[in-house]
Scaffold this motif. Structure first.
Motif, PDB file in Angstrom:
ATOM      1  N   LYS A 289       0.850  -1.134   0.066  1.00  0.00           N
ATOM      2  CA  LYS A 289       0.234   0.045  -0.206  1.00  0.00           C
ATOM      3  C   LYS A 289       0.815   0.969   0.442  1.00  0.00           C
ATOM      4  O   LYS A 289       0.389   2.443  -0.547  1.00  0.00           O
ATOM      5  N   GLY A 290       2.762   0.972  -0.087  1.00  0.00           N
ATOM      6  CA  GLY A 290       3.231   2.571  -0.213  1.00  0.00           C
ATOM      7  C   GLY A 290       3.554   2.745   1.637  1.00  0.00           C
ATOM      8  O   GLY A 290       3.374   4.342   1.215  1.00  0.00           O
ATOM      9  N   LEU A 291       3.084   2.406   2.146  1.00  0.00           N
ATOM     10  CA  LEU A 291       3.061   3.176   4.247  1.00  0.00           C
ATOM     11  C   LEU A 291       4.367   1.965   4.192  1.00  0.00           C
ATOM     12  O   LEU A 291       4.777   1.690   4.376  1.00  0.00           O
ATOM     13  N   ASN A 292       5.635   3.792   3.967  1.00  0.00           N
ATOM     14  CA  ASN A 292       6.685   4.099   4.713  1.00  0.00           C
ATOM     15  C   ASN A 292       6.360   4.434   6.058  1.00  0.00           C
ATOM     16  O   ASN A 292       5.183   5.017   6.500  1.00  0.00           O
ATOM     17  N   PHE A 293       7.461   3.031   6.877  1.00  0.00           N
ATOM     18  CA  PHE A 293       8.052   4.205   8.157  1.00  0.00           C
ATOM     19  C   PHE A 293       6.515   3.344   9.083  1.00  0.00           C
ATOM     20  O   PHE A 293       5.876   3.636  10.339  1.00  0.00           O
ATOM     21  N   VAL A 294       5.767   2.146   9.027  1.00  0.00           N
ATOM     22  CA  VAL A 294       4.696   1.789   9.335  1.00  0.00           C
ATOM     23  C   VAL A 294       5.059   0.388  10.070  1.00  0.00           C
ATOM     24  O   VAL A 294       5.388  -0.670   9.335  1.00  0.00           O
ATOM     25  N   SER A 295       5.181   0.065  11.375  1.00  0.00           N
ATOM     26  CA  SER A 295       5.624  -0.901  11.679  1.00  0.00           C
ATOM     27  C   SER A 295       4.286  -1.456  12.496  1.00  0.00           C
ATOM     28  O   SER A 295       3.330  -0.625  13.287  1.00  0.00           O
ATOM     29  N   ILE A 296       4.120  -2.819  12.602  1.00  0.00           N
ATOM     30  CA  ILE A 296       3.526  -3.603  13.207  1.00  0.00           C
ATOM     31  C   ILE A 296       4.008  -3.897  14.720  1.00  0.00           C
ATOM     32  O   ILE A 296       5.223  -4.471  15.114  1.00  0.00           O
TER      33      ILE A 296
END
Length: 778
Positions: free
Chosen positions: A322-329
């Motif tokens: 989805k192109g969501l950079n700097f997203v972590s789980i």
């Protein structure tokens, strides 16, 4: 010995000073000595200036006995002299030295397990160099350490010297190797859920048993202790014990140094199951509902960190798509001690904005940098994703080019940048193998292969192989370029030459051909190969039905095979679509494989046909990690074009399709033919199921069991020339079998024993109730 010599030298020096000092100086606080000359005696190789530099004494000045003794010790500790004396003689200081001898040769005595060449690489002492007792002792300790790493803790190494003329010595290491110090017992304290025997099977280190002659994991190695601790932790936590930890490991060596006793002190803790599972988003504009669909954790399921890790990987993969950079789980766990459940929340958080400044690679002397870099989906300037860096390191390890791979990050030139350091340790990637194989039907065979999987450090694979068996010979050459034109394109080229000369059939075959293809990804788990194949397939030495003049019996093969003998060229274009869930590795317990192929013959050559094959397989350990369930289905069809008839060399056989039947043991038959040779069929299908499980024996024995059930059929013919059509059975008749297997990993190779029983068969089928296969390389 050194201390005694120092004492004698100092004592002689003090006595000489007492005689040399004038009476008028006796009232001084300490005796002093003044010299103007230095005479050096005994040196042969060492320059006088070198000796004077170690003395470092002033001439024409008062020198105390303590200062002279310090100079004596400096000379002695230089390691250049076997003995040193300082003798005042009037105004001259006499320095008498005895140099250490030169090493003439270095020899080893008593060694059997390690060769002289291996020991020579360990010692630092060298021939034609000055002998050093300290270095000889260090070499002896190094040799002992090597023996200790092989489990021979009782090994003793003593350095001895043999005096030779010309101030030379032979340095001899006397070695007493001793017996292997085995682990006599592995015990556990604190375990309640699992027995000592079950936990011993988990460890890499093994307790000495019946097969101690062959197993070398029953020797104590300190570097295996952290591995064993991790194996125990993974074992317990995958079974719900989230609080498990190894509190201590106590290895004890017997007084005779011939056995080890190892005790693991552990804390199990309670067994947890998953409670409430939720997904929340702390990133504005990101909906958690879509990520919740990637969740593989179920309420009431036994806690397993692998399932959590799998879900995180699936969610992070979705974020990247989805192109969501700097997203972590971020997994957040809440313990409920009362009901022993774990509430789990997957939180989507915004990580720091950090970019990869550069990737530094070290340790590769043969492998090109580009071979390593192409395993990283992250490049300079991309957002930094620690998990992706770890995954890239795992891909590098999986290549088999390196014995160790470490990928770590460190601060870059600014707070928003990091540098990724990749350190690799290369290992040999080429192999020359000579092997022996055995099968109940194929008999004893020999094979040789030359393989290089990192050709010229470019990651290319080259294989050259030769094999012989009972009535068969085969040879082949394969070249694979995994990144053709610098892209994710796998190009391959193959050449082969195979012949058969079987005693149980009245015909022989010969096949020679080449294949070129290119494979590329079309999805995360799917790949497509496009190929071209050119081959010449020959059927020859077919005996038609005739009367044997000796026995008077009618012998020979079917007229159908006789009419099909001869060679023909096949020129075909084809493709294969393959799907493998293991590529992404999102479900470590269950894997799926699918493959569909079609080859279109008629681009030149003698054959015009369409050949289609399908394969689908599943392998799972979801029921129990120690039990593997397998199921495979495959099918195929040959459709001839332009009114051509299929030939034996292009039809399907039942070989390796259903256990419990001999090769060519079922399928279409000319029942009037004397030997009823298998004719092959235009169509086939097969379903194979298998269950592999431990038998309760110690894991180090390498013996496991299995159960299987197979079913399938081969049918369909175009050609009935010369045969009575009413006596040709080519209908789709199902065959089925069940059986049991024993798998045994032995020092001479992996063995598989199959015991099968055909449940559904035809009268003319040829059964095989037992099969043994062995393959080993040396």
């Amino acid at each position: 010995m050194t201390d005694r010599k120092l004492g004698k030298g100092a004592l002689a020096l003090i006595s000489a000073l007492a005689v040399a000092v004038p009476v008028g100086m006796a009232a001084t606080p300490a005796a002093a000595y003044v010299f103007s000359n230095v005479r050096i005696e005994g040196n042969q190789r060492i320059e006088p200036q070198t000796i004077l530099s170690y003395l470092d004494l002033p001439r024409g000045q008062d020198v105390s006995a303590g200062t002279l003794n310090d100079a004596l010790q400096r000379l002695q500790s230089s390691g250049l002299f076997e003995s040193v004396e300082l003798v005042p003689s009037g105004g001259t200081l006499v320095v008498r030295v005895a140099e250490y001898p030169t090493i003439n040769t270095i020899a080893f005595e008593g060694n059997k397990r390690l060769k002289d060449a291996n020991l020579s690489e360990i010692v630092k002492s060298q021939s034609r160099r000055v002998y050093s007792p300290a270095q000889a002792e260090a070499d002896a300790a190094a040799i002992s350490q090597v023996y200790a790493s092989q489990g021979r803790l009782a090994a003793r190494v003593d350095p001895r010297i043999i005096r030779r003329s010309g101030n030379r010595v032979d340095l001899v290491f006397e070695i007493r190797e001793g017996d292997v110090t085995e682990i006599e017992r592995i015990g556990f304290v604190g375990n309640r859920a699992f027995s000592d025997r079950r936990l011993r099977n988990v460890l890499q280190t093994k307790q000495a048993g019946m097969l101690r002659t062959f197993i070398r994991r029953d020797t104590f190695a300190p570097d295996r202790v952290p591995v064993d601790e991790k194996l125990l932790t993974d074992f317990y936590r995958s079974r719900g014990y989230a609080d498990f930890r190894v509190q201590a490991v106590a290895p004890e060596l017997a007084r005779e140094r011939d056995a080890f006793y190892i005790t693991f002190q552990i804390y199990e803790g309670p067994r947890y199951t998953f409670g409430n599972i939720t997904t929340i988003s702390e990133v504005p504009g990101v909906d958690a509902a879509e990520f919740q669909q990637q969740n593989r954790v179920r309420r009431g399921e036994v806690y397993n960190p692998t399932i959590i890790e799998t879900t995180i990987r699936r969610m992070e993969a979705l974020a990247l798509r989805k192109g969501l950079n700097f997203v972590s789980i971020e997994p957040r766990v809440t313990r409920n001690e009362r009901n022993q459940t774990l509430d789990l929340t997957f939180a989507l958080t915004r990580g720091p904005r950090v970019f990869v400044e550069r990737i530094d690679i070290e340790g590769n002397t043969t492998t090109l940098d580009e071979v390593i870099r192409r395993q990283f989906s992250t490049v300079e300037g991309d957002p930094f994703n620690p998990r992706e860096i770890r995954n890239s390191a795992e891909r590098l390890r999986a290549l088999g080019y390196f014995s160790d791979v470490q990928a770590e990050s460190r601060p870059g030139s600014s707070p928003e940048q990091v540098v990724v350091d990749v350190n690799v340790e290369e290992q040999p990637t080429g192999s020359l193998n000579f092997g022996v194989s055995y099968g109940v039907n194929s008999g004893v065979g020999f094979n040789a292969s030359l393989s290089e999987k990192n050709f010229l450090g470019r990651g290319q694979q080259v294989d050259l192989s030769f094999a012989t068996g009972s009535g068969t010979k085969s040879s082949g050459l394969t070249f694979v370029e995994p990144y053709f034109l610098g892209r994710n394109l796998k190009a391959r080229a193959q050449l082969w030459y195979n012949t058969t000369d079987r005693l149980n059939s009245d015909y022989n075959t010969r096949t020679v051909g080449l294949l070129t293809g290119i494979e590329f990804p079309i999805s995360e788990n799917g790949r497509l190969e496009l190929r071209y194949k050119l081959s010449k397939d020959t059927l020859f030495d077919v005996e038609p039905p005739h009367v044997d003049p000796e026995s008077g019996e009618v012998v020979g093969s079917s007229p159908i095979l006789f009419s099909e003998q001869g060679g023909f060229f096949t020129s075909a274009l084809g493709y294969t679509y393959s799907y493998d869930s293991r590529i992404a590795g999102l479900d470590p317990l269950t894997s799926y494989r699918l493959r569909f192929s079609q080859d279109f013959a008629g681009v030149g050559g003698d054959v015009k046909s369409v050949t289609s094959t399908l394969y689908a397989g599943i392998e799972s350990r979801a029921w129990r990690p120690s039990v593997t369930m397998l199921a495979e289905f495959e099918a195929g069809a040959v459709h001839m074009l332009d009114d051509q008839n299929s030939r034996f060399m292009s039809r399907f056989t039942g070989n390796s399709k259903i256990r419990g039947f001999e090769p060519n043991g079922f399928g279409p038959r000319d029942l009037e033919a004397p030997n009823q040779d298998a004719l092959g069929g235009n169509y086939f299908w097969a379903l194979r199921t298998e269950l592999q499980f431990p038998l309760g024996l110690p894991e180090e024995y390498g013996i496991t069991g299995g159960l299987f059930a197979d079913a399938g059929s081969v049918w369909g013919l175009d050609n009935r020339i010369g045969a009575n059509e009413t006596e040709v059975d080519d209908s789709m008749k199902i065959r089925a079998s069940v059986g049991a297997s024993i798998f045994w990993t032995t020092p001479i190779g992996p063995l598989r024993f199959n015991f099968a029983k055909a449940l559904k068969k035809e009268d003319y089928d040829e059964e095989q109730s037992f099969d043994l296969t062995i393959s080993t390389k040396f």
